[in-house]
Design a protein around this motif. Structure first.
Motif, mmCIF file in Angstrom:
data_model
loop_
_atom_site.group_PDB
_atom_site.id
_atom_site.type_symbol
_atom_site.label_atom_id
_atom_site.label_comp_id
_atom_site.label_asym_id
_atom_site.label_seq_id
_atom_site.Cartn_x
_atom_site.Cartn_y
_atom_site.Cartn_z
ATOM 1 N N GLY A 74 57.006 9.334 -39.822
ATOM 2 C CA GLY A 74 57.641 8.418 -38.881
ATOM 3 C C GLY A 74 58.138 9.081 -37.614
ATOM 4 O O GLY A 74 58.662 8.408 -36.729
ATOM 5 N N VAL A 75 57.978 10.410 -37.487
ATOM 6 C CA VAL A 75 58.433 11.131 -36.297
ATOM 7 C C VAL A 75 57.232 11.396 -35.395
ATOM 8 O O VAL A 75 56.226 11.971 -35.834
ATOM 9 N N ALA A 76 57.325 10.974 -34.137
ATOM 10 C CA ALA A 76 56.250 11.236 -33.173
ATOM 11 C C ALA A 76 56.158 12.744 -32.928
ATOM 12 O O ALA A 76 57.170 13.437 -32.873
ATOM 13 N N HIS A 77 54.932 13.248 -32.796
ATOM 14 C CA HIS A 77 54.709 14.670 -32.576
ATOM 15 C C HIS A 77 53.325 14.871 -31.968
ATOM 16 O O HIS A 77 52.657 13.899 -31.630
ATOM 17 N N VAL A 78 52.898 16.115 -31.797
ATOM 18 C CA VAL A 78 51.565 16.398 -31.268
ATOM 19 C C VAL A 78 50.781 17.225 -32.281
ATOM 20 O O VAL A 78 51.352 17.955 -33.085
ATOM 21 N N VAL A 79 49.470 17.085 -32.218
ATOM 22 C CA VAL A 79 48.556 17.902 -33.011
ATOM 23 C C VAL A 79 47.731 18.705 -32.017
ATOM 24 O O VAL A 79 47.230 18.167 -31.029
ATOM 25 N N VAL A 133 42.701 18.185 -23.085
ATOM 26 C CA VAL A 133 42.625 19.648 -23.101
ATOM 27 C C VAL A 133 43.747 20.189 -22.230
ATOM 28 O O VAL A 133 43.917 19.758 -21.094
ATOM 29 N N GLN A 134 44.523 21.120 -22.790
ATOM 30 C CA GLN A 134 45.608 21.759 -22.046
ATOM 31 C C GLN A 134 45.352 23.258 -21.973
ATOM 32 O O GLN A 134 44.906 23.862 -22.950
ATOM 33 N N GLN A 135 45.642 23.834 -20.829
ATOM 34 C CA GLN A 135 45.473 25.262 -20.616
ATOM 35 C C GLN A 135 46.813 25.968 -20.809
ATOM 36 O O GLN A 135 47.794 25.606 -20.183
ATOM 37 N N TRP A 136 46.837 26.977 -21.700
ATOM 38 C CA TRP A 136 48.017 27.780 -21.959
ATOM 39 C C TRP A 136 47.633 29.244 -21.839
ATOM 40 O O TRP A 136 46.462 29.569 -21.727
ATOM 41 N N ARG A 137 48.618 30.128 -21.902
ATOM 42 C CA ARG A 137 48.323 31.561 -21.787
ATOM 43 C C ARG A 137 47.366 32.052 -22.866
ATOM 44 O O ARG A 137 46.583 32.962 -22.645
ATOM 45 N N ASP A 138 47.440 31.448 -24.029
ATOM 46 C CA ASP A 138 46.588 31.886 -25.133
ATOM 47 C C ASP A 138 45.285 31.104 -25.232
ATOM 48 O O ASP A 138 44.587 31.175 -26.227
ATOM 49 N N GLY A 139 44.921 30.357 -24.205
ATOM 50 C CA GLY A 139 43.635 29.661 -24.178
ATOM 51 C C GLY A 139 43.776 28.165 -23.980
ATOM 52 O O GLY A 139 44.847 27.657 -23.673
ATOM 53 N N GLU A 140 42.651 27.487 -24.162
ATOM 54 C CA GLU A 140 42.626 26.035 -24.016
ATOM 55 C C GLU A 140 42.791 25.389 -25.387
ATOM 56 O O GLU A 140 42.235 25.848 -26.380
ATOM 57 N N TRP A 141 43.553 24.298 -25.401
ATOM 58 C CA TRP A 141 43.855 23.601 -26.640
ATOM 59 C C TRP A 141 43.579 22.114 -26.489
ATOM 60 O O TRP A 141 43.903 21.521 -25.464
ATOM 61 N N GLN A 142 42.989 21.522 -27.502
ATOM 62 C CA GLN A 142 42.894 20.073 -27.594
ATOM 63 C C GLN A 142 44.246 19.612 -28.130
ATOM 64 O O GLN A 142 44.719 20.131 -29.145
ATOM 65 N N VAL A 143 44.851 18.656 -27.468
ATOM 66 C CA VAL A 143 46.178 18.186 -27.869
ATOM 67 C C VAL A 143 46.134 16.665 -27.969
ATOM 68 O O VAL A 143 45.649 15.988 -27.067
ATOM 69 N N ARG A 144 46.636 16.155 -29.067
ATOM 70 C CA ARG A 144 46.678 14.705 -29.277
ATOM 71 C C ARG A 144 48.080 14.309 -29.701
ATOM 72 O O ARG A 144 48.647 14.900 -30.614
ATOM 73 N N HIS A 204 50.427 20.774 -36.425
ATOM 74 C CA HIS A 204 51.309 19.676 -36.016
ATOM 75 C C HIS A 204 52.597 20.290 -35.484
ATOM 76 O O HIS A 204 53.246 21.075 -36.170
ATOM 77 N N TRP A 205 52.949 19.938 -34.255
ATOM 78 C CA TRP A 205 54.110 20.499 -33.559
ATOM 79 C C TRP A 205 55.072 19.382 -33.179
ATOM 80 O O TRP A 205 54.639 18.282 -32.821
ATOM 81 N N HIS A 206 56.374 19.671 -33.198
ATOM 82 C CA HIS A 206 57.321 18.791 -32.508
ATOM 83 C C HIS A 206 56.924 18.809 -31.035
ATOM 84 O O HIS A 206 56.517 19.854 -30.512
ATOM 85 N N SER A 207 57.057 17.710 -30.364
ATOM 86 C CA SER A 207 56.656 17.642 -28.943
ATOM 87 C C SER A 207 57.418 18.665 -28.105
ATOM 88 O O SER A 207 56.837 19.346 -27.264
ATOM 89 N N GLY A 208 58.715 18.806 -28.327
ATOM 90 C CA GLY A 208 59.515 19.779 -27.580
ATOM 91 C C GLY A 208 59.115 21.210 -27.884
ATOM 92 O O GLY A 208 59.094 22.063 -26.996
ATOM 93 N N CYS A 209 58.806 21.501 -29.128
ATOM 94 C CA CYS A 209 58.371 22.855 -29.498
ATOM 95 C C CYS A 209 57.040 23.190 -28.837
ATOM 96 O O CYS A 209 56.827 24.326 -28.391
ATOM 97 N N TRP A 210 56.131 22.227 -28.755
ATOM 98 C CA TRP A 210 54.843 22.464 -28.104
ATOM 99 C C TRP A 210 55.045 22.768 -26.621
ATOM 100 O O TRP A 210 54.444 23.682 -26.085
ATOM 101 N N ARG A 211 55.910 22.016 -25.965
ATOM 102 C CA ARG A 211 56.145 22.249 -24.532
ATOM 103 C C ARG A 211 56.837 23.577 -24.281
ATOM 104 O O ARG A 211 56.648 24.187 -23.236
ATOM 105 N N ALA A 212 57.631 24.064 -25.237
ATOM 106 C CA ALA A 212 58.400 25.302 -25.059
ATOM 107 C C ALA A 212 57.700 26.519 -25.648
ATOM 108 O O ALA A 212 58.270 27.605 -25.663
ATOM 109 N N ARG A 213 56.458 26.391 -26.092
ATOM 110 C CA ARG A 213 55.821 27.492 -26.821
ATOM 111 C C ARG A 213 55.592 28.729 -25.978
ATOM 112 O O ARG A 213 55.523 29.830 -26.504
ATOM 113 N N ASP A 214 55.487 28.610 -24.666
ATOM 114 C CA ASP A 214 55.338 29.787 -23.796
ATOM 115 C C ASP A 214 56.663 30.520 -23.602
ATOM 116 O O ASP A 214 56.680 31.675 -23.224
ATOM 117 N N ARG A 215 57.772 29.840 -23.838
ATOM 118 C CA ARG A 215 59.093 30.439 -23.603
ATOM 119 C C ARG A 215 59.683 31.111 -24.836
ATOM 120 O O ARG A 215 60.704 31.762 -24.758
#
Length: 114
Positions: free
Chosen positions: A68-73, A34-45, A88-99
């Protein structure tokens, strides 16, 4: 004088029957957190490249995530959602979603990957 026959062999590894069972489903899909973001809590795998077998569209950059590309859900952690709420998000896009906001360049009739 002692010989090698008098000494019992040293065992460096645990016995197979003592080793915990590997949960193949958990190993294939990763562990949800579970990750906390400005828009709420998200289950991330995290999804490994080997477990990624379909094409998805990242909501952060609107580009395809190829097999074949690693990513997050990610999906809402409040429990009110269903399978259609998973994204399904690219890992970098998920980390940068607040910016940055989502970049939607497709028309309504364009294919949407689940």
């Amino acid at each position: 004088m002692r010989t090698l026959d008098d000494v019992s062999p040293r065992r460096n590894r645990p016995r197979r029957d003592d080793a915990p069972e590997l949960d193949s489903e958990r190993a294939r899909q990763g562990v949800a957190a579970v990750q906390q973001w400005r828009d709420g809590e998200w289950q991330v795998r995290g999804i490994s490249g080997g477990a990624s077998v379909k094409t998805y569209r990242c909501p952060g950059c609107d580009q395809e995530i190829r097999p074949g590309v690693a990513h997050v859900v990610a999906w809402p952690a409040d429990g009110r959602g269903d399978l259609t709420d998973r994204r399904h998000w690219h890992s970098g896009c998920w980390r940068a979603r607040d910016r940055r906001g989502p970049v939607i360049q497709r028309g309504r009739s364009a294919p949407h990957y689940g």
